[in-house]
Design a protein around this motif. Structure first.
Motif, short mmCIF file in Angstrom:
data_model
loop_
_atom_site.label_atom_id
_atom_site.label_comp_id
_atom_site.label_asym_id
_atom_site.label_seq_id
_atom_site.Cartn_x
_atom_site.Cartn_y
_atom_site.Cartn_z
N PHE A 146 3.64 6.89 -8.03
CA PHE A 146 3.34 7.59 -6.78
C PHE A 146 3.76 6.70 -5.62
O PHE A 146 3.59 5.47 -5.66
CB PHE A 146 1.84 7.88 -6.67
CG PHE A 146 1.26 8.67 -7.81
CD1 PHE A 146 1.04 10.02 -7.70
CD2 PHE A 146 0.95 8.03 -9.01
CE1 PHE A 146 0.51 10.75 -8.75
CE2 PHE A 146 0.42 8.74 -10.08
CZ PHE A 146 0.20 10.11 -9.95
N ARG A 147 4.24 7.30 -4.54
CA ARG A 147 4.59 6.50 -3.36
C ARG A 147 4.64 7.39 -2.13
O ARG A 147 4.68 8.62 -2.22
CB ARG A 147 5.93 5.79 -3.56
CG ARG A 147 7.15 6.70 -3.58
CD ARG A 147 8.42 5.93 -3.87
NE ARG A 147 9.59 6.78 -3.71
CZ ARG A 147 10.83 6.44 -4.06
NH1 ARG A 147 11.05 5.26 -4.62
NH2 ARG A 147 11.84 7.28 -3.87
N ASN A 148 4.60 6.74 -0.98
CA ASN A 148 4.79 7.39 0.31
C ASN A 148 3.84 8.57 0.53
O ASN A 148 4.24 9.64 0.98
CB ASN A 148 6.24 7.85 0.48
CG ASN A 148 7.21 6.68 0.50
OD1 ASN A 148 6.84 5.56 0.87
ND2 ASN A 148 8.44 6.92 0.09
N GLY B 49 0.78 -1.23 0.00
CA GLY B 49 0.00 0.00 0.00
C GLY B 49 0.81 1.27 0.00
O GLY B 49 0.24 2.36 0.06
N LYS B 50 2.14 1.18 -0.11
CA LYS B 50 2.99 2.38 -0.06
C LYS B 50 3.33 2.93 -1.44
O LYS B 50 3.81 4.06 -1.55
CB LYS B 50 4.29 2.07 0.70
CG LYS B 50 4.08 1.66 2.15
CD LYS B 50 3.34 2.74 2.94
CE LYS B 50 3.16 2.33 4.39
NZ LYS B 50 2.37 3.34 5.16
N ILE C 285 6.14 11.74 -6.29
CA ILE C 285 5.61 11.49 -7.63
C ILE C 285 6.76 11.43 -8.63
O ILE C 285 7.69 12.25 -8.58
CB ILE C 285 4.62 12.59 -8.06
CG1 ILE C 285 3.48 12.71 -7.03
CG2 ILE C 285 4.05 12.31 -9.46
CD1 ILE C 285 2.54 13.88 -7.31
N ARG C 286 6.70 10.46 -9.53
CA ARG C 286 7.60 10.41 -10.69
C ARG C 286 6.71 10.51 -11.92
O ARG C 286 5.86 9.65 -12.16
CB ARG C 286 8.41 9.11 -10.70
CG ARG C 286 9.43 9.06 -11.85
CD ARG C 286 10.25 7.79 -11.78
NE ARG C 286 9.41 6.61 -11.92
CZ ARG C 286 9.84 5.37 -11.62
NH1 ARG C 286 11.05 5.18 -11.16
NH2 ARG C 286 9.03 4.34 -11.78
N LEU C 287 6.94 11.55 -12.71
CA LEU C 287 6.06 11.83 -13.83
C LEU C 287 6.33 10.93 -15.03
O LEU C 287 7.33 10.22 -15.10
CB LEU C 287 6.18 13.30 -14.24
CG LEU C 287 5.75 14.32 -13.19
CD1 LEU C 287 5.66 15.70 -13.80
CD2 LEU C 287 4.42 13.94 -12.56
N VAL C 288 5.39 10.99 -15.97
CA VAL C 288 5.47 10.16 -17.18
C VAL C 288 6.70 10.56 -17.99
O VAL C 288 6.85 11.73 -18.35
CB VAL C 288 4.20 10.35 -18.04
CG1 VAL C 288 4.30 9.53 -19.31
CG2 VAL C 288 2.96 9.98 -17.24
#
Length: 272
Positions: A201-203, A47-48, A77-80
């Motif tokens: 997406f994370r954290n 879930g992270k 966030i890491r974008l496309v």
């Protein structure tokens, strides 16, 4: 700065129409539900971590189960990557080759928006994860990138400027096709031959007041009513001196008959 990517990163507050319950930490499994896109939303890492995918048929998105009134929300966030002009990744953070990414910020209150500020980013947001934050209390909203404040919006209700102080909000995270306006107002269309487009997406973390039947969040501030400290102000001033692309308070063409009330010289705050 890399010259092989372009886009705009859209960060917006969306607002919808005695004890204080807090949301601490975050889990994509328990804190969010699928908004659209079905299995294009993939949650991993207990879930992270999460990815949103857009293909030729649909984008994807999630929405928080809770409604909040004031708090701080962080999302890495890491974008496309690649040629993804026209995609919009929203932490509610768009995607032409050759120009830097653009981060667009706005705030809506009482149905009134139009308070845009846009920034170039000082890094390639597709290479790694970066933290985008919204810190909101009754006195001000601060938007941060990697814990660097880039914009402060103060509560100016005393001079008639709407500010969100009473309506709860849900947090939206989406990926969708916005090429009608995102790429120089539609000059470049999304090339679907490059699909699927994936943003990571994370954290996710929320330290916020959760709205419920018996909740009062009026005094919620997490002890942060004060403005930025000297070091944070210096960091924000550096961003403003180098990376601001658009500021509605300086748009004399748009406001040829007079700037918005809060932008006029006599109403500016000393620390703005």
């Amino acid at each position: 700065m890399a010259s092989s990517y372009y886009g705009s990163l859209f960060l917006m507050l969306s607002f919808f129409s005695t004890f204080i319950p807090f949301a601490l930490g975050g889990d994509f499994n328990t804190d969010f539900e699928n908004l659209f896109g079905d299995d294009r939303v993939e949650i991993t890492g207990d879930g992270k971590s999460m990815s949103l995918t857009m293909d030729e048929y649909s984008g994807s998105g999630i929405v928080s189960k809770n409604e909040y009134l004031f708090g701080r929300f962080d999302m890495q966030i890491r974008l496309v990557p690649g040629n993804s002009a026209g995609t919009v990744t929203a932490f509610y953070v768009c995607n032409l080759s050759g120009d830097p990414y653009l981060l667009s910020t706005n705030v809506y209150a009482d149905g009134i928006g139009g308070r845009e500020m846009q920034f170039y980013l000082w890094f390639d947001p597709t290479e790694d994860y970066h933290t985008y934050s919204i810190d909101w209390n009754p006195e001000r909203i601060i938007i941060l990138v990697d814990d660097i404040p880039i914009r402060v919006m103060r509560n100016r209700q005393n001079i008639g400027v709407p500010f969100p102080t009473s309506q709860p909000m849900r947090l939206y995270t989406t990926l969708w096709n916005g090429d009608s306006w995102a790429t120089r107002w539609g000059e470049v269309k999304l090339d679907l031959s490059n699909a699927p487009f994936v943003a990571g997406f994370r954290n996710f973390n929320a330290k916020a007041c959760v709205v419920g039947p018996r909740t009062t969040c009026k005094r919620f501030s997490d002890g942060q009513y004060n403005g930025l400290d000297i070091e944070s102000k210096q960091k924000m001033q550096k961003v403003h001196s180098k990376w601001v692309v658009y500021d509605y308070c300086r748009d004399y063409r748009r406001y040829a008959h007079g700037l918005p009330f809060e932008c006029r010289k006599e109403n500016l705050l000393q620390d703005e």
